[in-house]
Design a protein around this motif. Structure first.
Motif, PDB file in Angstrom:
ATOM      1  N   CYS A 179      -2.293  -2.481   4.207  1.00  0.00           N
ATOM      2  CA  CYS A 179      -2.246  -3.807   3.583  1.00  0.00           C
ATOM      3  C   CYS A 179      -1.685  -4.907   4.485  1.00  0.00           C
ATOM      4  O   CYS A 179      -1.921  -6.078   4.236  1.00  0.00           O
ATOM      5  N   GLY A 180      -0.930  -4.552   5.485  1.00  0.00           N
ATOM      6  CA  GLY A 180      -0.344  -5.550   6.385  1.00  0.00           C
ATOM      7  C   GLY A 180       0.828  -6.307   5.782  1.00  0.00           C
ATOM      8  O   GLY A 180       1.232  -7.341   6.304  1.00  0.00           O
ATOM      9  N   CYS A 188       0.830  -1.217   0.000  1.00  0.00           N
ATOM     10  CA  CYS A 188       0.000   0.000   0.000  1.00  0.00           C
ATOM     11  C   CYS A 188       0.858   1.258   0.000  1.00  0.00           C
ATOM     12  O   CYS A 188       0.331   2.360   0.162  1.00  0.00           O
ATOM     13  N   CYS A 248       5.605   0.110   8.603  1.00  0.00           N
ATOM     14  CA  CYS A 248       5.158   1.449   8.212  1.00  0.00           C
ATOM     15  C   CYS A 248       4.326   2.112   9.305  1.00  0.00           C
ATOM     16  O   CYS A 248       3.931   3.262   9.166  1.00  0.00           O
ATOM     17  N   CYS A 252       4.047  -5.204   5.354  1.00  0.00           N
ATOM     18  CA  CYS A 252       5.398  -4.793   5.770  1.00  0.00           C
ATOM     19  C   CYS A 252       5.772  -5.384   7.139  1.00  0.00           C
ATOM     20  O   CYS A 252       6.308  -4.692   8.006  1.00  0.00           O
TER      21      CYS A 252
HETATM   22 FE1  FES Z   1       0.978  -1.520   3.823  1.00  0.00          FE
HETATM   23 FE2  FES Z   1       2.694  -1.235   5.851  1.00  0.00          FE
HETATM   24  S1  FES Z   1       0.651  -1.758   5.925  1.00  0.00           S
HETATM   25  S2  FES Z   1       3.064  -1.070   3.745  1.00  0.00           S
END
Ligand code: FES
Length: 627
Positions: free
Chosen positions: A42-43, A36, A83, A45
């Protein structure tokens, strides 16, 4: 200043208090997946914090928003999202394999092309009168005279900076010969005492996901070193649109992306040159190819116009500038040739791929397809070239997929259903004895292969919807009577301990990319008044990793006998090397760029209908019946 140590290679970096962990990792050269673009959505990283080796207050506890994205076992495993964490104390962590930035290494990184060396840079040695012979004539004048005679010219200019290191000047007086490095036989790039004939150059292919640098011997026309790495701009998102959005929102992002790219290229150049025992000053020429966005960013040009209609590049012609202007590690006054682009989304990389094709390519009807985070298609028919580009999305590189990962050991690359109806998977092996062979996730070819296998096995319908959950034990979840995901590998057999699944969303991403690509291909064919191609050539990562059978099964390309679908490897890199080895190919590239007619899909009224017609996931005959 807090310090972060990344396991297992113990790479360390000092960061300022409060620095975002994702930014710090990329600064340290540690690539973390950020689907993302670091927006906490998005989870992907995920990092694993080593609690024993980290300060207790290095990170604040996760917020509710972070917990929602973390896997359920996050507490026990020390998982955090890079992130969403700011660093306040010393920290030690590792990146789980499924979170390492997608960087698909080409399986066939290059094809040896038969090119007669005719580099644009040459070296000439000339005898120079010593100071004792002509004491009244300054060194510069004696050099000018020597090279005017050697080159048969009236006067030779010796521009400022031609002697890279002025401390070497006394050496010129003692030398009986001096070597001049010349660009196009006219411009003196450098002078050095003694006789030198070796010439090296760089061919660089900049992709949105990966960068490849070839160090080449220009005299003998061969590769002496190759290095590849992930594109460090991935911290700003995995596709060009995310990166353009960052540039739009943040005035400093363009310079930062450019700097990260140049730093990474220099690291690759330093490594390749050190391994081959070559001095950076002997690297006298560079050719760069990339998609238009990458070329714009490298040149420091804001690529924003590429992101909105009519999708025109700011500059499409070839560019030549000095290595010093680009801060590239090579002879400072040597030239860097950045390939011309064909159109807003069809760049120097596609042009370089075309350059590799010989006369046989222009006979009959052929399609050349390169799908990365965008799809470029060139149709040649009766010698005419027509091209278009389609927004396929990064799914074909294994990105934006729930269990997507780069094509490295542990990535599932092949999926099939055995005669008993069980789903079987084959992951990329690392060839070492005793290593963990359990799969981790799906790379791009694994995604396509699984969709093809599951369509064949009836777990995915031709409309892209998953079958009802009760129809196969691998199907689970339920929405509107359809399953929500297919378990390819149960957590007990995966290296992460989590199920490796293909979700309904993943299948839709494949389907959307497929429809866009097919609509583009059909428009090209119709424009030439034909309905099929004789052959299909697959370039880039797409071609390197995919089985022709799989892409025909889901109708990703028009039907042709399977033996007529062929991978041509990293053709962009091959074309860049051809232009490096032989100056004639640089001229050919310019002529080819002008010869290609471009069809802009956004201006086509028939695009939407074709897009919808080709959402069907089936080989052509069935697909057309179903429309
Ligand atoms: Fe998408 Fe960290 S949650 S890059």
């Amino acid at each position: 200043m807090p310090q972060i140590t990344f396991h297992p290679d113990l790479r360390s970096i000092d960061v300022r208090d409060g620095e975002r962990l994702l930014a710090a990792a990329w600064k340290a050269g540690v690539g973390i997946k950020s689907v993302c673009g670091g927006h906490g959505k998005c989870g992907s990283c995920l990092v694993e914090v080593d609690a024993a080796a980290s300060a207790a207050d290095a990170l604040l506890p996760p917020t509710a928003a972070e917990i929602e994205l973390l896997p359920p076992e996050y507490g026990a495993r020390g998982y955090r999202l890079a992130c969403l964490c700011d660093v306040h104390g010393d920290l030690a962590l590792s990146i789980p394999p499924e979170s390492q930035a997608v960087r698909n290494s080409p399986r066939k990184p290059y094809t040896v092309t038969d090119v007669t060396p005719r580099p644009i840079v040459t070296r000439v040695c000339a005898p120079v009168a010593g100071a004792y012979e002509e004491p009244m004539r300054p060194l510069a004048e004696r050099l000018r005279t020597a090279f005017s005679q050697a080159l048969g010219r009236k006067a030779v200019e010796l521009p400022v900076g031609v002697v890279a290191d002025y401390s070497t000047l006394p050496g010129f007086d003692g030398a009986s010969e001096v070597t001049a490095t010349l660009y196009s036989e006219r411009t003196v790039l450098s002078l050095q005492p003694g006789r030198a004939s070796a010439l090296y150059g760089l061919a660089i292919d900049i992709g949105t996901t990966s960068v490849v640098a070839f160090l080449c011997d220009l005299v003998h026309g061969r590769i002496v070193g190759m290095r590849t790495a992930g594109n460090p701009q991935a911290i700003y998102g995995e596709d060009v649109i995310s990166r353009m959005t960052h540039i739009q929102q943040d005035g400093a992002a363009l310079a930062d992306m450019r700097q990260r790219l140049v730093d990474e290229l220099n690291r690759l150049i330093d490594e390749a040159a050190a391994e081959a025992g070559i001095a950076l000053g002997d690297i006298v020429d560079t050719v760069v190819v990339g998609n238009p966005t990458m070329q714009h960013i490298l040149l420091g040009i804001n690529p924003e116009p590429l992101g909105r209609g009519p999708y025109m590049p700011v500059w499409a012609d070839g560019v030549e500038l000095s290595a010093a202007e680009l801060s590239l590690h090579a002879l400072p006054r040597s030239r860097v040739f950045v390939f011309p682009s064909i159109a807003g989304y069809i760049g120097g990389d596609t042009l370089a791929a075309l350059l590799t094709r010989g006369p046989e390519f222009y006979r009959g009807t052929q399609l050349l397809i390169d799908v990365g985070t965008n799809g470029e298609v060139v149709l040649v028919h009766d010698g005419a070239l027509v091209a278009t580009s389609c927004a396929t999305g990064p799914v074909y590189e294994g990105a934006h997929i729930r269990c997507g990962m780069r094509a490295v050991p542990g990535a599932i690359e092949r999926v099939w259903i055995d005669p008993k109806g069980k789903i079987r998977c084959a992951a990329i092996k690392d060839g070492e004895q005793g290593t963990d062979r359990r799969p981790i996730g799906l790379c791009g070819s694994g995604v396509i292969s699984s969709v093809a296998a599951l369509v064949g096995g009836g777990l995915i319908g031709e409309d892209g919807g998953l079958a009802p959950p009760q129809s196969h034990p691998a199907l689970s979840g339920s929405a509107h009577g359809r399953a929500e995901e297919v378990t390819l590998v149960a957590g007990a057999y995966s290296r992460t301990g989590r199920d490796i699944v293909l979700t309904q969303h993943d299948v839709r991403s494949v389907q959307l990319g497929k429809s866009a690509l097919r609509a583009g291909i059909e428009i090209l064919l119709a424009d030439c008044g034909i309905d099929k191609a004789d052959r299909i050539l697959l370039a880039g990562t797409f071609g390197n990793h995919l089985e022709p059978d799989d892409i025909l099964k889901i109708g990703l390309v028009p039907p042709v006998p399977v033996e007529r679908v062929r991978s041509i490897g990293n053709a962009a890199g091959d074309g860049a090397r051809m232009a490096l080895f032989n100056r004639n190919h640089r001229r050919r590239a310019g002529a080819l760029a002008r010869r290609v007619r471009v069809l802009e899909l956004s201006l086509r009224a028939d695009f939407q209908d074709l897009f919808v017609a080709h959402t069907v996931l089936a080989p052509e005959a069935q697909a057309l019946e179903s429309v």
